[in-house]
Write a protein that holds these residues in place. Structure first.
Motif, short mmCIF file in Angstrom:
data_model
loop_
_atom_site.label_atom_id
_atom_site.label_comp_id
_atom_site.label_asym_id
_atom_site.label_seq_id
_atom_site.Cartn_x
_atom_site.Cartn_y
_atom_site.Cartn_z
N CYS A 136 0.95 -1.19 -0.17
CA CYS A 136 -0.58 0.02 0.08
C CYS A 136 0.82 1.39 0.06
CB CYS A 136 -0.69 0.12 1.53
SG CYS A 136 -2.24 -1.39 0.96
N GLU A 139 1.35 3.20 -2.98
CA GLU A 139 -0.18 3.68 -3.74
C GLU A 139 -0.91 4.80 -3.67
OE1 GLU A 139 -4.06 1.07 -2.04
OE2 GLU A 139 -2.07 0.07 -3.27
N LEU A 140 0.27 4.95 -2.35
CA LEU A 140 -0.34 7.12 -1.45
C LEU A 140 0.01 8.45 -2.60
CD1 LEU A 140 0.88 6.03 2.23
CD2 LEU A 140 -1.63 5.74 0.94
N GLN A 220 2.36 2.66 7.34
CA GLN A 220 2.79 2.01 6.06
C GLN A 220 3.49 0.48 6.29
OE1 GLN A 220 0.01 1.42 4.79
NE2 GLN A 220 -1.25 3.37 4.90
N GLU A 223 3.85 -3.33 6.51
CA GLU A 223 3.33 -4.19 5.63
C GLU A 223 4.58 -4.26 5.05
OE1 GLU A 223 1.17 -4.79 1.57
OE2 GLU A 223 1.20 -2.94 2.27
N SER A 272 -0.60 -4.12 9.32
CA SER A 272 -1.17 -3.65 8.06
C SER A 272 -2.16 -5.09 8.16
CB SER A 272 -0.04 -3.44 6.64
OG SER A 272 0.67 -5.22 7.53
N PRO A 276 -6.09 -1.84 5.01
CA PRO A 276 -5.18 -2.60 3.82
C PRO A 276 -4.06 -3.46 4.26
CG PRO A 276 -6.40 -0.46 4.35
CD PRO A 276 -5.93 -1.03 5.36
N GLY A 278 -1.67 -4.76 1.36
CA GLY A 278 -1.79 -5.03 -0.68
C GLY A 278 -1.55 -6.29 -1.37
N ARG A 282 -6.24 -5.79 -0.50
CA ARG A 282 -6.62 -5.64 0.47
C ARG A 282 -6.23 -3.72 0.22
NH1 ARG A 282 -6.49 -9.22 4.25
NH2 ARG A 282 -5.44 -7.99 5.18
N HIS A 283 -6.80 -3.20 -0.22
CA HIS A 283 -5.60 -1.95 -0.57
C HIS A 283 -6.65 -0.28 -0.18
CE1 HIS A 283 -2.59 -3.90 -4.15
NE2 HIS A 283 -3.82 -4.69 -4.00
N THR A 284 -5.77 0.84 0.05
CA THR A 284 -6.19 1.35 0.20
C THR A 284 -7.21 2.65 -1.01
OG1 THR A 284 -4.50 3.39 -0.52
CG2 THR A 284 -4.78 2.32 1.40
N LEU A 287 -5.31 3.30 -4.68
CA LEU A 287 -5.00 2.43 -5.69
C LEU A 287 -6.33 2.76 -7.36
CD1 LEU A 287 -3.24 0.84 -7.40
CD2 LEU A 287 -4.38 -1.42 -5.85
#
Length: 306
Positions: A136, A139-140, A220, A223, A272, A276, A278, A282-284, A287
């Motif tokens: 994740c 993708e922020l 984050q 993760e 994580s 979310p 990744g 399971r993403h924010t 994405l």
């Protein structure tokens, strides 16, 4: 280069691109409107799976690393026309292109390894957010320049540590991709580190922004430490990778006079894993818009050629 396996990938990837540009195209030689028109980036490389290497597991490893690279490249591309200076715009674009090249190789290997024969365009353009396996952090949204170079430092140091472990992977193609990518990531990490120090040890305002940008990464980071069966099966272990990241952050943080971020404490599982995550799809909420922009032409014209 000293590594004969690495040379194989370099020659194949670099040379055929320029040969393709030089070739005359027949009138019916259409090119995908959203593709490069080049051959498979692993064209000419022996892609037979070695004995004992599980194809679907290898594909999962390649997809995870490929998605990290593609999503990171897309975020870096957003700095085009927006970077503080033209020189930095070009530098960020070149780093993004390096990551895009790594994604191409990894996606091609994934399609070969799982037996589907799917190419890089399928993985880049024809999957939804829940099918992506990037962490994740990649993708922020970019935030300001300080926030972006802080993230680039962490992701570059972490990815470099993973790829250096994968240089000894049992699949020689993955090992060669890792060796090639590691050389590029040394520059990415150095570029980001220099900017973190420059901003952190600069003016009062640049110091504040750099400190805030680095601190914002903490939620984050857990993760990156989470168990990752897809990568661990081929030799990339999260704990040694994070130890390498921590060493880099301590050195850079001391020079920049900013605190070093660490994973936020959680319960028995990394933070994580209860939010979310990744790697599990399971993403924010960030994405889906990123992919919508990346995939817009391919989705609108799935058979488009020019």
């Amino acid at each position: 280069m000293d590594d004969p396996v690495d040379d194989t990938v370099d020659d194949t990837v670099d040379d055929h691109v320029y040969l393709s540009l030089a070739e005359g195209h027949a009138d019916n030689d259409a090119r995908w409107a959203f593709g490069t028109g080049f051959t498979d980036p692993l064209h000419g490389v022996d892609t037979a799976l070695p004995a004992g290497v599980d194809g679907p597991a290898l594909a999962a490893c390649c997809l995870a690393l490929g998605d990290d690279a593609l999503v990171s490249a897309q975020r870096l591309a957003e700095w085009c026309t927006r970077a503080p200076e033209l020189e930095e715009e070009l530098a960020l674009a070149n780093i993004g292109l390096d990551l895009l090249g790594q994604a191409r190789l990894l996606y091609s290997r994934a399609g070969q390894a799982d037996g589907s024969g799917r190419g890089e365009d399928h993985y880049a353009y024809l999957r939804g957010p829940s099918e992506f396996r990037n962490v994740c952090l990649a993708e922020l949204p970019n935030g300001d320049f300080a926030a972006s170079v802080a993230r680039l430092l962490v992701l570059s140091a972490w990815r470099l540590a993973l790829l250096e472990q994968l240089i000894d992977a049992p699949d020689p193609v993955l090992a060669a991709i890792a060796a090639k990518g590691a050389k590029e990531l040394h520059y990415h990490r150095q570029y980001a580190a220099e900017w973190v120090v420059r901003l952190g040890d600069g003016t009062v305002e640049s110091h504040r922004r750099m400190r805030d940008g680095m601190a914002a990464l903490a939620p984050q980071l857990a993760e990156l430490l989470a168990p990752d069966a897809a990568l661990e099966r081929f030799g990339a272990r999260p704990t040694p990778a994070w130890e390498a990241v921590t060493a880099v952050l301590r050195t850079v943080g001391e020079a920049a006079r900013i605190p070093v971020p660490g994973p936020e404490p959680a319960g028995p599982e990394p933070a994580s894993l209860v939010g979310p995550f990744g790697r599990a799809g399971r993403h924010t909420e960030h994405l889906a818009p990123l992919l919508a922009e990346l995939q817009s032409v391919a989705r609108a014209h799935p058979d488009g050629v020019w």
